[in-house]
Design an enzyme around this catalytic site. Structure first.
Site, PDB file in Angstrom:
ATOM      1  N   SER A  41      -2.590  -7.977   3.062  1.00 56.43           N
ATOM      2  CA  SER A  41      -3.134  -7.849   4.419  1.00 56.43           C
ATOM      3  C   SER A  41      -3.494  -9.221   4.968  1.00 56.43           C
ATOM      4  CB  SER A  41      -4.376  -6.961   4.400  1.00 56.43           C
ATOM      5  OG  SER A  41      -4.072  -5.722   3.803  1.00 56.43           O
ATOM      6  N   HIS A  70       0.843  -1.206   0.000  1.00 59.91           N
ATOM      7  CA  HIS A  70       0.000   0.000   0.000  1.00 59.91           C
ATOM      8  C   HIS A  70       0.877   1.256   0.000  1.00 59.91           C
ATOM      9  CE1 HIS A  70      -2.745  -2.897   2.282  1.00 59.91           C
ATOM     10  NE2 HIS A  70      -3.483  -2.566   1.240  1.00 59.91           N
TER      11      HIS A  70
HETATM   12  P1  AMP Z   1      -6.336  -3.892  -0.580  1.00 62.12           P
HETATM   13  O1  AMP Z   1      -6.219  -3.092   0.672  1.00 62.12           O
HETATM   14  O2  AMP Z   1      -5.829  -5.292  -0.461  1.00 62.12           O
HETATM   15  O3  AMP Z   1      -7.701  -3.776  -1.215  1.00 62.12           O
HETATM   16  O4  AMP Z   1      -5.332  -3.210  -1.605  1.00 62.12           O
HETATM   17  C1  AMP Z   1      -5.383  -1.846  -1.883  1.00 62.12           C
HETATM   18  C2  AMP Z   1      -4.484  -1.559  -3.050  1.00 62.12           C
HETATM   19  O5  AMP Z   1      -3.145  -1.954  -2.724  1.00 62.12           O
HETATM   20  C3  AMP Z   1      -4.879  -2.345  -4.310  1.00 62.12           C
HETATM   21  O6  AMP Z   1      -4.698  -1.510  -5.442  1.00 62.12           O
HETATM   22  C4  AMP Z   1      -3.900  -3.474  -4.304  1.00 62.12           C
HETATM   23  O7  AMP Z   1      -3.640  -4.015  -5.571  1.00 62.12           O
HETATM   24  C5  AMP Z   1      -2.666  -2.804  -3.737  1.00 62.12           C
HETATM   25  N1  AMP Z   1      -1.753  -3.806  -3.199  1.00 62.12           N
HETATM   26  C6  AMP Z   1      -2.055  -4.782  -2.306  1.00 62.12           C
HETATM   27  N2  AMP Z   1      -0.968  -5.556  -2.098  1.00 62.12           N
HETATM   28  C7  AMP Z   1       0.023  -5.067  -2.876  1.00 62.12           C
HETATM   29  C8  AMP Z   1       1.385  -5.437  -3.121  1.00 62.12           C
HETATM   30  N3  AMP Z   1       1.949  -6.479  -2.519  1.00 62.12           N
HETATM   31  N4  AMP Z   1       2.104  -4.695  -3.993  1.00 62.12           N
HETATM   32  C9  AMP Z   1       1.542  -3.621  -4.624  1.00 62.12           C
HETATM   33  N5  AMP Z   1       0.271  -3.227  -4.444  1.00 62.12           N
HETATM   34  C10 AMP Z   1      -0.480  -3.935  -3.586  1.00 62.12           C
END
Ligand code: AMP
Length: 301
Positions: A195, A44
């Site tokens: 997460s 993030h």
């Molecule tokens: P989430 O909180 O899992 O919905 O993710 C929020 C944003 O962070 C989304 O655009 C995800 O693709 C991005 N994201 C989550 N994990 C990663 C990671 N390991 N590397 C890059 N972006 C990530």
């Protein structure tokens, strides 16, 4: 950093921040947004860094969106860490943090769904989590973009299908936000940050590495000249089979249409999903044959 909980406060704070920058002589301040479900990690924060380097006002949303969960137990178990998230967001350079409640996003009487139809939403994750998953994603992202009106919104390639769906939705609805794709951030051993990793037991954490190991093996075979995706699939599945996990899919698809790809004669998205103990994990890699044009391998243009 300012933290707000309603759309009205978000709009007011955003407009005030822009007004201050205009008064200071910045004629056209850019607003960048990072939608998240919180439990923030370096993945993030890499999106915040990208937004911070390109935009004048950086907005982050933290909202565990109930409508994109097909499984109530998964929604309940999803990690939540509001205070820690606020500290990390501020340290990373977020100006405006939007932490709405579920009733702020979906008040009584709420009746609208944004639905991306066809293969983009029905393949891969759509097939396994049900088509309601991407309806939930498209709806909440549309609502967040309409609320914050960012010039750019930053998404991780980690959720490759989500990026394709969001890009389609933004184009179809004429939302004037540029969607920026950012690379996957991984732990040193290759595991893609998520997460959900917080919920892995020590043993499951070791098993989980097989996802990225299978993708690396596939990418290495492509670098050695293999282009047949059925051969690549057999190789990837053999690596996954070495650890005790439930593979949901290992798929090779065109990165723009998400239709199955038989050969890596153009960029191919290789995506994997598996249950490791109680936790469902996804990962992916873009495959490009040696000697092919690598200028656009994001598949989300
Ligand atoms: P989430 O909180 O899992 O919905 O993710 C929020 C944003 O962070 C989304 O655009 C995800 O693709 C991005 N994201 C989550 N994990 C990663 C990671 N390991 N590397 C890059 N972006 C990530």
């Amino acid at each position: 950093m300012k933290t707000v909980r309603t759309v009205a406060e978000l709009r007011e704070a955003r407009d005030q921040m822009i007004e201050v920058l205009v008064l200071e002589g910045n004629d056209a301040p850019l607003v960048g947004m990072i939608p998240t479900m919180g439990a923030l990690h370096e993945g993030h924060l890499s999106l915040v860094e990208a937004a911070r380097s390109e935009c004048d006002v950086v907005v982050m949303s933290v909202f565990v969106n109930p409508t994109q969960f097909n499984d109530a137990a998964d929604l309940d178990a999803y990690p939540r860490a509001a205070e820690r998230d606020a500290t990390l967001a501020e340290q990373a350079g977020v100006d405006l943090l939007f932490m709405p409640s579920a009733t702020e996003m979906y008040p009584e009487g709420y009746a609208t769904t944004v639905s991306v139809t066809g293969t983009l939403a029905e393949a891969l994750e759509g097939a396994h989590r049900g088509r309601g998953h991407f309806d939930g994603v498209a709806t909440v992202v549309a609502k967040l973009l309409i609320a914050a009106l960012p010039d750019r919104a930053y998404f991780g390639q980690k959720d490759a299908q989500q990026l394709v769906v969001v890009k389609r939705m933004v184009r179809d609805l004429g939302i004037q936000t540029e969607i920026v794709a950012c690379p996957i951030v991984r732990d040193e051993d290759g595991l893609a940050l998520s997460s959900r990793n917080e919920r892995l037991t020590d043993e499951d954490r070791l098993r989980a590495i097989s996802l990225s190991r299978s993708l690396s093996a596939v990418a290495a075979a492509v670098a050695d000249g293999e282009t047949d995706t059925s051969e690549l699939e057999a190789l990837g599945l053999s690596v996954l089979a070495e650890s005790d996990i439930d593979v949901e899919y290992l798929a090779f698809v065109d990165p723009e249409t998400l239709h199955p790809a038989v050969s890596v004669d153009a960029p191919v998205l290789c995506a994997v999903a598996a249950r490791v103990g109680e936790v469902r994990l996804i990962d992916n890699v873009m495959l490009v044959s040696p000697g092919r044009d690598t200028t656009d391998v994001t598949g989300v243009s």
